[in-house]
Design a protein around this motif. Sequence first.
Motif, PDB file in Angstrom:
ATOM      1  N   GLU A  18       0.895  -0.953   0.041  1.00 45.46           N
ATOM      2  CA  GLU A  18      -0.029   0.094   0.127  1.00 45.46           C
ATOM      3  C   GLU A  18       1.039   1.274   0.050  1.00 45.46           C
ATOM      4  N   ASP A  19       1.962   1.265   0.689  1.00 40.04           N
ATOM      5  CA  ASP A  19       2.773   2.555   0.902  1.00 40.04           C
ATOM      6  C   ASP A  19       3.705   2.473  -0.341  1.00 40.04           C
ATOM      7  N   LEU A  20       4.250   1.513  -1.169  1.00 43.54           N
ATOM      8  CA  LEU A  20       4.975   1.604  -2.309  1.00 43.54           C
ATOM      9  C   LEU A  20       4.693   2.671  -3.347  1.00 43.54           C
ATOM     10  N   PRO A  21       3.580   2.859  -3.780  1.00 41.79           N
ATOM     11  CA  PRO A  21       3.362   3.773  -4.665  1.00 41.79           C
ATOM     12  C   PRO A  21       3.682   5.125  -4.252  1.00 41.79           C
ATOM     13  N   TYR A  22       3.613   5.275  -3.073  1.00 44.58           N
ATOM     14  CA  TYR A  22       3.695   6.979  -2.523  1.00 44.58           C
ATOM     15  C   TYR A  22       4.840   6.962  -2.048  1.00 44.58           C
ATOM     16  N   LEU A  23       5.884   6.484  -1.918  1.00 47.04           N
ATOM     17  CA  LEU A  23       7.211   6.550  -1.198  1.00 47.04           C
ATOM     18  C   LEU A  23       7.737   7.839  -1.457  1.00 47.04           C
ATOM     19  N   TRP A  24       7.725   8.157  -2.884  1.00 47.22           N
ATOM     20  CA  TRP A  24       8.800   9.178  -3.344  1.00 47.22           C
ATOM     21  C   TRP A  24       7.958  10.456  -3.389  1.00 47.22           C
ATOM     22  N   ASP A  25       6.671  10.589  -2.901  1.00 49.87           N
ATOM     23  CA  ASP A  25       5.886  11.654  -2.937  1.00 49.87           C
ATOM     24  C   ASP A  25       6.193  12.661  -1.761  1.00 49.87           C
ATOM     25  N   SER A  26       6.149  13.981  -2.039  1.00 49.50           N
ATOM     26  CA  SER A  26       6.370  14.870  -0.970  1.00 49.50           C
ATOM     27  C   SER A  26       5.345  14.760   0.224  1.00 49.50           C
ATOM     28  N   PHE A  27       6.146  14.745   1.618  1.00 45.92           N
ATOM     29  CA  PHE A  27       5.660  14.717   2.467  1.00 45.92           C
ATOM     30  C   PHE A  27       4.826  13.488   3.072  1.00 45.92           C
ATOM     31  N   TYR A  28       5.039  12.444   2.201  1.00 43.40           N
ATOM     32  CA  TYR A  28       4.485  11.138   2.545  1.00 43.40           C
ATOM     33  C   TYR A  28       5.248  10.566   3.451  1.00 43.40           C
ATOM     34  N   LYS A  29       4.804   9.862   4.479  1.00 48.23           N
ATOM     35  CA  LYS A  29       5.421   9.173   5.615  1.00 48.23           C
ATOM     36  C   LYS A  29       4.832   7.731   5.897  1.00 48.23           C
ATOM     37  N   ALA A  30       5.442   6.900   5.586  1.00 47.22           N
ATOM     38  CA  ALA A  30       4.968   5.445   5.789  1.00 47.22           C
ATOM     39  C   ALA A  30       4.513   5.252   7.186  1.00 47.22           C
ATOM     40  N   ASP A  31       5.584   5.579   8.010  1.00 53.01           N
ATOM     41  CA  ASP A  31       5.459   5.351   9.541  1.00 53.01           C
ATOM     42  C   ASP A  31       5.583   6.724  10.120  1.00 53.01           C
ATOM     43  N   LYS A  32       4.644   7.427  10.443  1.00 53.46           N
ATOM     44  CA  LYS A  32       4.518   8.709  10.847  1.00 53.46           C
ATOM     45  C   LYS A  32       5.067   8.933  12.060  1.00 53.46           C
ATOM     46  N   ALA A  33       4.803   7.925  12.969  1.00 54.26           N
ATOM     47  CA  ALA A  33       5.335   7.974  14.302  1.00 54.26           C
ATOM     48  C   ALA A  33       6.605   7.891  14.582  1.00 54.26           C
ATOM     49  N   ARG A  34       7.621   7.085  13.860  1.00 56.75           N
ATOM     50  CA  ARG A  34       9.095   7.012  13.814  1.00 56.75           C
ATOM     51  C   ARG A  34       9.577   8.020  13.206  1.00 56.75           C
ATOM     52  N   THR A  35       9.004   8.611  11.889  1.00 60.49           N
ATOM     53  CA  THR A  35       9.751   9.666  11.207  1.00 60.49           C
ATOM     54  C   THR A  35       9.430  10.889  11.993  1.00 60.49           C
ATOM     55  N   ARG A  36       8.540  11.236  12.901  1.00 56.28           N
ATOM     56  CA  ARG A  36       8.403  12.163  13.796  1.00 56.28           C
ATOM     57  C   ARG A  36       9.335  11.984  14.827  1.00 56.28           C
ATOM     58  N   GLN A  37       9.627  10.971  15.337  1.00 59.81           N
ATOM     59  CA  GLN A  37      10.661  10.761  16.549  1.00 59.81           C
ATOM     60  C   GLN A  37      12.067  11.006  16.142  1.00 59.81           C
TER      61      GLN A  37
ATOM     62  N   GLY B 167      12.685  13.340  13.339  1.00 57.19           N
ATOM     63  CA  GLY B 167      12.866  14.688  12.804  1.00 57.19           C
ATOM     64  C   GLY B 167      12.535  14.624  11.248  1.00 57.19           C
ATOM     65  N   GLY B 168      11.862  13.677  10.724  1.00 58.19           N
ATOM     66  CA  GLY B 168      11.592  13.416   9.403  1.00 58.19           C
ATOM     67  C   GLY B 168      10.290  14.020   8.955  1.00 58.19           C
ATOM     68  N   HIS B 169      10.245  14.726   7.647  1.00 56.94           N
ATOM     69  CA  HIS B 169       9.290  15.225   7.079  1.00 56.94           C
ATOM     70  C   HIS B 169       8.526  14.798   6.108  1.00 56.94           C
ATOM     71  N   GLY B 170       9.316  13.984   5.032  1.00 55.31           N
ATOM     72  CA  GLY B 170       8.510  13.433   4.038  1.00 55.31           C
ATOM     73  C   GLY B 170       8.988  13.885   2.927  1.00 55.31           C
ATOM     74  N   LEU B 171      10.124  14.818   3.071  1.00 60.62           N
ATOM     75  CA  LEU B 171      10.583  15.266   1.813  1.00 60.62           C
ATOM     76  C   LEU B 171      11.893  14.608   1.161  1.00 60.62           C
ATOM     77  N   GLY B 172      12.601  13.936   2.014  1.00 62.26           N
ATOM     78  CA  GLY B 172      14.066  13.288   1.508  1.00 62.26           C
ATOM     79  C   GLY B 172      13.985  12.560   0.415  1.00 62.26           C
ATOM     80  N   LEU B 173      12.967  11.573   0.275  1.00 59.14           N
ATOM     81  CA  LEU B 173      13.041  10.678  -1.086  1.00 59.14           C
ATOM     82  C   LEU B 173      12.457  11.596  -2.098  1.00 59.14           C
ATOM     83  N   SER B 174      11.411  12.664  -1.727  1.00 61.42           N
ATOM     84  CA  SER B 174      11.210  13.440  -3.209  1.00 61.42           C
ATOM     85  C   SER B 174      12.290  14.170  -3.700  1.00 61.42           C
ATOM     86  N   ILE B 175      13.210  14.489  -2.746  1.00 60.95           N
ATOM     87  CA  ILE B 175      14.295  15.136  -3.173  1.00 60.95           C
ATOM     88  C   ILE B 175      15.525  14.202  -3.990  1.00 60.95           C
TER      89      ILE B 175
END
Length: 205
Positions: free
Chosen positions: A137-156, A158-166
């Motif tokens: 379910e997450d694979l198609p969206y991983l490279w999208d801006s601000f998408y975080k498959a695991d919001k709790a861990r990325t927040r822990q 400091g992730g914002h979901g932009l790294g893979l988009s870059i």
Amino acid sequence: ALKLEDLSEDDKQNYLDIVIDETYKMNKLVRDMLNFSQIESGIISIQKSEFSLKKLVESTKQLMQIKINQLEIDFTTDVEDVLVVSDYDQLQTVLINFVNNDINHIGDKKNIKIYSEKRENTIRLFVYNTGNKISKEDLPYLWDSFYKADKARTRQYGGHGLGLSICKSILNSLKYDHGVKNFEDGVGFYFDIKLSTGIEGQESM
């Protein structure tokens, strides 16, 4: 909260730690957004040169070493010493974002490994981490801006979901095939880069 009376020194330190942590996260978000905006708008031009892929990886590891040590992560590399012609700085940005993404989703084993697989005229560079597999379910969206498959861990972390988009924008600009692969005990992000026509193992120019 810091203005409250009868605040203990421990509470003051805890509040200050929160302020510093949130400031760091906001600073990272702003820098990532500026970087992403520049890449998307074509402001950043591609500057190619010949260099050793292994030296690029080792240099990137050194840049991340303090953070890796703080989190007690086992970070290893196994990259062939081959020459490539590409944009050194942009590829280093990709590697840094891949590693940061690995940190955000690393499992209890806390292993990260950068390694290469040589092909006929290309080399595939993997940035692998131990952890949970990425769901279909997450694979198609991983490279999208601000998408975080695991919001709790990325927040822990400091992730914002932009790294893979870059990473996607840079790799598309370089016209490199790239993707993600689930392994038995982890996940690997990768990109393919053509080998230089120079002799492998020589010092980069």
